[in-house]
Design an enzyme around this catalytic site. Structure first.
Site, PDB file in Angstrom:
ATOM      1  N   HIS A 141     -25.298 117.482 -56.709  1.00 54.09           N
ATOM      2  CA  HIS A 141     -24.990 116.188 -57.340  1.00 54.09           C
ATOM      3  C   HIS A 141     -24.548 116.416 -58.786  1.00 54.09           C
ATOM      4  O   HIS A 141     -23.524 115.909 -59.233  1.00 54.09           O
ATOM      5  CB  HIS A 141     -26.213 115.273 -57.291  1.00 54.09           C
ATOM      6  N   ARG A 154     -19.460 116.464 -50.506  1.00 53.15           N
ATOM      7  CA  ARG A 154     -19.753 117.041 -51.824  1.00 53.15           C
ATOM      8  C   ARG A 154     -20.315 118.437 -51.580  1.00 53.15           C
ATOM      9  O   ARG A 154     -21.475 118.597 -51.256  1.00 53.15           O
ATOM     10  CB  ARG A 154     -20.777 116.151 -52.527  1.00 53.15           C
ATOM     11  N   TYR A 181     -32.412 119.608 -49.515  1.00 52.77           N
ATOM     12  CA  TYR A 181     -32.187 118.478 -48.598  1.00 52.77           C
ATOM     13  C   TYR A 181     -31.037 118.683 -47.608  1.00 52.77           C
ATOM     14  O   TYR A 181     -30.717 117.772 -46.859  1.00 52.77           O
ATOM     15  CB  TYR A 181     -31.986 117.177 -49.397  1.00 52.77           C
TER      16      TYR A 181
END
Lengths: 345, 364
Positions: free
Chosen positions: B261, B257, B270
């Site tokens: 998100h 990805r 992160y």
């Protein structure tokens, strides 16, 4: 009642056999009906409610599922997408929680979230309630969780005829229906007209005894208890109108309100815990609608706000005739168990 | 039962755009000539364009939220094209390239992200279920649907799309149990995009996700999810198995990805720039473009045509959003039930009276 409702179609059946006949009739009439659950095939269900159905209709119509409640409900959703009309059995009330997410987040919402494009004609049968001396998780009354959830219809039957006709109506409904079966009344016998045609009367409450002093609302396993209490009260000169609620979502408030406008007093009884239960909703709504008719505060006779206790305690937990009669006294302003009661906690 | 060996993945097109042999998989892409591959490339490019356009529209305040699929175009387009239109898709909220390939109406797709609707398109129009937001719930629906296909003696099948995070959910594991027990004609298509919001896949699984399925009695295939040919081949194999009565197959498409998100997420908290750069070098579109260019199947004329097509689709999306009108205030009472509900009708009527109590007749 139709012309066909002749003596030949009326049989004396137990409540569980009535459900069995209701399932048989639904499976016969509509080949999109499938029955699914744990142990419902070869065994015929732990209460034998589905006895003989697998042999008659085959393993693709009467499906023994893996032991997974979310799986039962979730695959039923997929079958409904495909045009099927699944009837799921949850083996015991306390086993429904692993399937809770699929019921409240998927089954209940899919019709609304797809603007009505997808229908969820799923019936979820749940034996519920206590009084059979069983171990924990086998005697619960979780109906309020589902009545609280938008998009679900919730009903419960109290006699063999209703078991048969309400189940057929639930299966025929294009909405999902939680169908709560009073397991301690499975062996109650009554006359059942097997030609009764589903007639959309499932959501109507039924007045069982007419009375002028108190409206006593019960459903499922406590309906016979309520009738016993009404009979005992009448010996004492108190006239109790017993209403079998039948549908818990929607509730037939019109019927209850009509009764309370005559009696001026309301008692609601159920086995489920009191807090946030059906009794709370009915008392609140009837107070809103009938405030000026009320002679006394609505009373609730319910299970306690404890986990369902071990079997040795269940006679204390479950409402019985005497506890209802105590509430009758309170409702009538007569001396009762709480007349001298004080609580300093 | 593992169709690929643990830890390996199938690749037919390298990141440098080289076609490599993959015995057992090559026959399944034999019908994909240069024109067909160019068509897959076009759908991937348009998916990316729609995705970046939607992201921009969120930044401009036209929609409230968007879940980008940037980087997952090959996984979605390749698998979608290996299905028939009569097969039924059960996806999550990120399968918007799959929806595009199935011919979704862009207005209905985007209305969800504008806050006008919960699920958007009519599932029966494109044989694709309402997107599931509860993670993994749709896998059970796919299995139930597939059981229905089997009961109907149809050769339709279903496919469940889900992510690496979903594989930790009970529903997904129950779905595999049911699928195996009934030999349901279903494909489990896991896009392992390495992250469940912020949690790396190592939190969900310490071994390749594809290794789990054989424990359920379900054969699995692990593919380079950024390789549209490998994904197509794996999905075609799984579809053929399902149609032939051989039951479910599990595919792990290893992808990434590249975006957040959702537009509300901040992936810099992160993961590292180096990691992103590493995956950018494995971009699913670049390799097809290199390959097609090398074999002379993507000249300037074709590039211009595809670019113009993607501009058109992006304009359509923007126009669709701008054309959306606020829904009727009382319409959220509609369709809670299929049949009339007296309780809700009464509540709606009371709210209607409340709205009517304002000057002008309606709360604005």
């Amino acid at each position: 009642m139709t012309e066909q409702a002749t003596a030949g179609a009326v049989r004396t059946l137990t409540l569980s056999k009535s459900i069995n006949e209701g399932l048989r009739r639904a499976l016969t009439d509509d080949d999109k009906v499938v029955v699914m659950g744990e142990d419902i095939g070869e065994l015929g269900g732990v209460f034998r409610v589905t006895d003989g159905l697998k042999a008659e209709f085959g393993p693709q119509r009467v499906i023994d599922t893996p032991l997974a409640e979310a799986g039962i409900i979730g695959t039923a959703v997929g079958l409904a997408y495909r045009g099927y009309r699944p009837v799921c059995e949850i083996q015991f009330d306390g086993f429904i929680y692993p399937g809770f997410d699929q019921i409240v987040a998927q089954v209940a919402k899919l019709h609304a979230r797809t603007n009505g494009d997808v229908r969820m004609p799923i019936t979820i049968r749940v034996p519920f309630g206590g009084g059979i001396g069983s171990v924990e998780h086998h005697s619960e009354s979780p109906e309020a969780y589902f009545a609280h959830t938008a998009g679900l219809r919730v009903v419960t039957c109290s006699n063999p005829q209703d078991a048969y006709s309400m189940l057929r109506e639930a299966i025929a409904s294009d909405d999902p229906v939680l169908f709560f079966e009073p397991k301690r009344r499975y062996w109650t016998k009554g006359e059942v007209d097997l030609e009764h045609v589903p007639d959309q009367s499932m959501e109507r409450a039924r007045v069982l005894t007419s009375g002028t002093d108190i409206t006593l609302v019960a459903y499922g396993p406590l309906v016979p208890t309520a009738l016993d209490a009404a009979a005992a009260a009448s010996e004492d000169g108190i006239s109790v109108e017993v209403i079998d609620l039948r549908s818990l979502q929607p509730v037939d408030f019109d019927a209850v309100a009509a009764s309370v406008r005559v009696t001026g007093r309301l008692i609601v009884t159920h086995e489920a815990q009191r807090f946030g239960g059906m009794g709370a909703e009915i008392s609140a709504t009837i107070t809103e609608r009938c405030f000026e008719f009320l002679e006394s505060a609505p009373e609730r006779v319910t299970g306690f706000d404890t986990p369902y206790p071990p079997a040795a305690f269940e006679d204390h937990f479950l409402p019985d005739m005497d506890r209802i009669l105590d509430a009758v006294d309170r409702s009538m302003g007569r001396r009762n168990s709480l007349s001298e009661w004080r609580f300093d906690g | 039962m593992l169709l690929t060996h643990s830890g390996e993945y199938v690749q037919l097109l390298t990141p440098r755009g080289e076609r490599v042999d993959a015995p057992g998989f090559d026959p399944w892409v034999a019908d994909i000539g240069s024109a067909e591959l160019r068509s897959l490339y076009e759908d991937m490019l348009i998916s990316r364009r729609l995705d970046t356009e939607a992201t921009a529209l969120q930044r401009q305040g036209e929609i409230g939220l968007w879940p980008p699929l940037l980087g997952q175009e090959a996984a979605q387009v390749g698998s979608a094209h290996a299905l028939r239109q009569s097969d039924f898709v059960f996806g999550s909220y990120r399968e918007n390239a799959v929806a595009y390939c199935r011919g979704v109406d862009l207005t209905t797709m985007i209305s969800v992200w504008r806050g006008n609707a919960n699920a958007g398109w009519n599932p029966y129009d494109i044989s694709m279920a309402a997107p599931a937001i509860i993670i993994g719930a749709q896998t059970l629906h796919a299995v139930g649907y597939a059981m229905g296909c089997d009961f109907d003696a149809s050769d339709d099948i279903s496919i469940a799309y889900f992510g690496d995070g979903a594989t930790s959910q009970g529903d997904v594991n129950e779905a595999m149990v049911f699928a195996a027990s009934y030999a349901a004609p279903v494909i489990f298509f896991c896009q392992n995009n390495q992250y469940a919001i912020s949690e790396p896949v190592g939190v969900q699984a310490t071994k390749p996700i594809a290794d789990r399925a054989p424990g359920f009695g379900i054969p699995s295939i692990r593919v380079d999810g950024n390789d549209v040919l490998a994904v197509f081949a794996a999905t075609a194999i799984a579809a053929d198995r399902a149609r032939s009565g051989n039951g479910p197959t599990f595919i792990e498409a290893v992808t990434y990805r590249m975006g957040p998100h959702t537009t509300s997420d901040d992936p810099t908290r992160y993961r590292s720039d180096d990691e992103l750069a590493e995956w950018r070098a494995k971009d699913p579109l670049d390799r097809v473009e290199r390959y097609l260019t090398r074999i002379g199947a993507l000249d300037d004329t074709e590039t211009a045509r595809i670019s113009e097509h993607s501009d058109t689709v992006a304009r359509e999306l923007r126009a669709a959003i701008r054309a959306l009108r606020p829904p009727e205030p009382l319409s959220f009472f509609d369709n809670v039930f299929a049949e009339p509900n007296r309780h809700l009708a009464r509540q709606r009527s009371q709210h209607e009276a409340y709205l009517a109590s304002f000057d002008g007749g309606e709360l604005s």
